[in-house]
Design a protein around this motif. Structure first.
Motif, PDB file in Angstrom:
ATOM      1  N   GLN A   1      -2.535  -0.802   7.889  1.00 16.13           N
ATOM      2  CA  GLN A   1      -3.188   0.481   8.154  1.00 16.13           C
ATOM      3  C   GLN A   1      -4.535   0.279   8.849  1.00 16.13           C
ATOM      4  O   GLN A   1      -4.909   1.051   9.740  1.00 16.13           O
ATOM      5  CB  GLN A   1      -3.368   1.258   6.843  1.00 16.13           C
ATOM      6  CG  GLN A   1      -2.066   1.613   6.132  1.00 16.13           C
ATOM      7  CD  GLN A   1      -1.192   2.602   6.883  1.00 16.13           C
ATOM      8  OE1 GLN A   1      -1.692   3.454   7.615  1.00 16.13           O
ATOM      9  NE2 GLN A   1       0.118   2.507   6.711  1.00 16.13           N
TER      10      GLN A   1
ATOM     11  N   GLN B   1      -2.363  -2.545   3.387  1.00 19.67           N
ATOM     12  CA  GLN B   1      -3.732  -2.155   3.721  1.00 19.67           C
ATOM     13  C   GLN B   1      -4.154  -2.763   5.054  1.00 19.67           C
ATOM     14  O   GLN B   1      -4.772  -2.092   5.887  1.00 19.67           O
ATOM     15  CB  GLN B   1      -4.705  -2.570   2.620  1.00 19.67           C
ATOM     16  CG  GLN B   1      -6.144  -2.141   2.911  1.00 19.67           C
ATOM     17  CD  GLN B   1      -7.097  -2.463   1.771  1.00 19.67           C
ATOM     18  OE1 GLN B   1      -6.682  -2.724   0.646  1.00 19.67           O
ATOM     19  NE2 GLN B   1      -8.386  -2.455   2.061  1.00 19.67           N
TER      20      GLN B   1
ATOM     21  N   THR C   1       2.505   7.884  -1.249  1.00 17.40           N
ATOM     22  CA  THR C   1       1.349   8.778  -1.381  1.00 17.40           C
ATOM     23  C   THR C   1       0.575   8.967  -0.082  1.00 17.40           C
ATOM     24  O   THR C   1      -0.203   9.916   0.032  1.00 17.40           O
ATOM     25  CB  THR C   1       0.377   8.244  -2.454  1.00 17.40           C
ATOM     26  OG1 THR C   1      -0.038   6.915  -2.092  1.00 17.40           O
ATOM     27  CG2 THR C   1       1.048   8.201  -3.823  1.00 17.40           C
ATOM     28  N   HIS C   2       0.753   8.066   0.892  1.00 14.54           N
ATOM     29  CA  HIS C   2      -0.056   8.178   2.114  1.00 14.54           C
ATOM     30  C   HIS C   2       0.615   9.009   3.201  1.00 14.54           C
ATOM     31  O   HIS C   2       0.014   9.251   4.248  1.00 14.54           O
ATOM     32  CB  HIS C   2      -0.408   6.787   2.659  1.00 14.54           C
ATOM     33  CG  HIS C   2       0.733   6.023   3.268  1.00 14.54           C
ATOM     34  ND1 HIS C   2       1.799   5.545   2.529  1.00 14.54           N
ATOM     35  CD2 HIS C   2       0.976   5.640   4.562  1.00 14.54           C
ATOM     36  CE1 HIS C   2       2.634   4.906   3.322  1.00 14.54           C
ATOM     37  NE2 HIS C   2       2.162   4.959   4.563  1.00 14.54           N
TER      38      HIS C   2
ATOM     39  N   ASP D   1       4.298  15.079   8.555  1.00 16.94           N
ATOM     40  CA  ASP D   1       3.319  14.192   9.179  1.00 16.94           C
ATOM     41  C   ASP D   1       3.872  13.595  10.469  1.00 16.94           C
ATOM     42  O   ASP D   1       5.037  13.175  10.533  1.00 16.94           O
ATOM     43  CB  ASP D   1       2.941  13.040   8.242  1.00 16.94           C
ATOM     44  CG  ASP D   1       1.968  13.447   7.157  1.00 16.94           C
ATOM     45  OD1 ASP D   1       1.401  14.554   7.237  1.00 16.94           O
ATOM     46  OD2 ASP D   1       1.769  12.641   6.216  1.00 16.94           O
TER      47      ASP D   1
ATOM     48  N   CYS E   1       2.424   4.575   9.821  1.00 20.06           N
ATOM     49  CA  CYS E   1       1.027   5.033   9.934  1.00 20.06           C
ATOM     50  C   CYS E   1       0.962   6.444  10.490  1.00 20.06           C
ATOM     51  O   CYS E   1       1.710   6.792  11.411  1.00 20.06           O
ATOM     52  CB  CYS E   1       0.259   4.091  10.863  1.00 20.06           C
ATOM     53  SG  CYS E   1       0.366   2.345  10.404  1.00 20.06           S
ATOM     54  N   LYS E   2       0.050   7.248   9.948  1.00 18.45           N
ATOM     55  CA  LYS E   2      -0.171   8.583  10.494  1.00 18.45           C
ATOM     56  C   LYS E   2      -0.675   8.475  11.918  1.00 18.45           C
ATOM     57  O   LYS E   2      -1.582   7.694  12.211  1.00 18.45           O
ATOM     58  CB  LYS E   2      -1.192   9.342   9.648  1.00 18.45           C
ATOM     59  CG  LYS E   2      -0.632   9.962   8.389  1.00 18.45           C
ATOM     60  CD  LYS E   2      -1.680  10.886   7.770  1.00 18.45           C
ATOM     61  CE  LYS E   2      -1.169  11.484   6.468  1.00 18.45           C
ATOM     62  NZ  LYS E   2      -2.192  12.394   5.877  1.00 18.45           N
TER      63      LYS E   2
END
Length: 328
Positions: A279, A276, A79-80, A85, A109-110
């Motif tokens: 990120q 988490q 979902t992230h 991206d 990670c974006k």
């Protein structure tokens, strides 16, 4: 036809000559996975440790822990991230030395638009290493003093800047006057040349005999015991690498004799195992870079098919700053 990607694989442990480039099928992402196309790949000492067998792997196996690129497809439950991206990562399993791959999404990670793919590939493993050294290993505050080995290397130059941005006094150590100057230019308060100075004696001199609060040592065997003598009572020794070989067994009683010292042997991937936390660590790193507090210095670029030469350069201490593998 199943698409393939040029991928660096080892079939046996050994020197750089065991690195082979082969075409491998890429496939589709399953649940919790993504498929991404790399724009650049990072080079790190852990890659050499895995290649030599210091960190054994089931063979044959692809190599590489760090890269940046574009997401092509996402699997169920992701979902992230979404197709298109821009992303970067430092994550297991090894396999980043490739044009494209399918991998778990949780530690990807974006990448902010302000950070290039080359920078993203060069900064994730080393930058998040610095993040956990300064923020997750032992309490550090402005005014504390740190001795940082290999201060002109990829991790070291980020650490010099990171320390400066937080008011931490960093004493570097490096293998030449030129490397010492690099560390000073990036924020080290002082830098000790291993080849001309006794780093233990010089560290004591620079701290008026008190010693430092923390030693951050990625060299390992050749510097470990000397590093303990650089610490003030109750100081913390962070041994986070093995560039000169793994630290040999020692009598724990030494820690008591030298001032009730503390020792830890952390790894990045223990810190990033929680998605988490990973990120959050990356977000702090991105903030440091986009604010200008930390600049990512890429001093060496090798095409993917010259990966063996890249490993030789890294292991012979001929590199400074970051090294990446290019895919153009």
């Amino acid at each position: 036809m199943t698409p393939t990607a040029r991928t660096v694989v080892i079939e046996t442990h050994g020197g750089p000559e065991v690195l082979t480039l082969t075409d491998r099928p890429v496939g589709e992402p399953g649940a919790g996975e993504i498929r991404l196309r790399h724009k650049a790949c990072g080079l790190n000492f852990i890659d050499c440790y895995q290649r030599t067998g210091l960190y054994p792997m089931t063979l044959p196996h692809a190599l590489g822990m760090e890269a940046a690129g574009v997401v092509e497809a996402v699997g169920e439950g992701v979902t992230h991230l979404a197709p298109g991206d821009r992303v970067a990562y430092a994550a297991n399993p090894p396999g980043a030395y490739t044009e494209a791959r399918v991998m778990p999404a949780a530690q990807v990670c974006k990448l902010p638009d302000a950070i290039s793919f080359d920078e993203g590939a060069a900064m994730m493993l080393k930058g998040m290493t610095v993040q956990y050294l300064f923020h997750r290993t032992t309490p550090l505050k402005a005014g504390d003093t740190v001795l940082f080995h290999a201060a002109a290397g990829g991790v070291g130059l980020i650490a010099c800047q990171w320390a400066r941005s937080e008011g931490i006094r960093l004493i570097g150590a490096a293998g030449s006057d030129e490397k010492c100057q690099l560390a000073l230019d990036h924020g080290a308060e002082a830098c000790i040349n291993y080849t001309t100075e006794d780093f233990t004696a010089r560290t004591r001199e620079l701290t008026d005999g008190r010693g430092v609060d923390v030693v951050m040592d990625s060299i390992g065997k050749s510097t470990f015991l000397g590093s303990l003598d650089c610490l003030k009572p109750l100081g913390m020794m962070i041994s986070f690498g093995n560039a000169s070989g793994p630290v040999e067994a020692f009598n724990l009683g030494l820690l008591a004799q030298k001032g009730s010292l503390k020792v830890t042997r952390p790894t990045l991937f223990a810190h990033t195992a929680d998605p988490q936390a990973c990120q959050e660590m990356a977000a702090m790193l991105f903030d440091k870079v986009t604010s200008g507090a930390v600049k990512i210095r890429i001093d060496q670029r090798f095409p993917l098919d010259q990966v063996a030469e890249a490993h030789r350069a890294l292991e012979s201490r001929k590199t400074t700053g970051q090294t990446i593998l290019t895919l153009d």
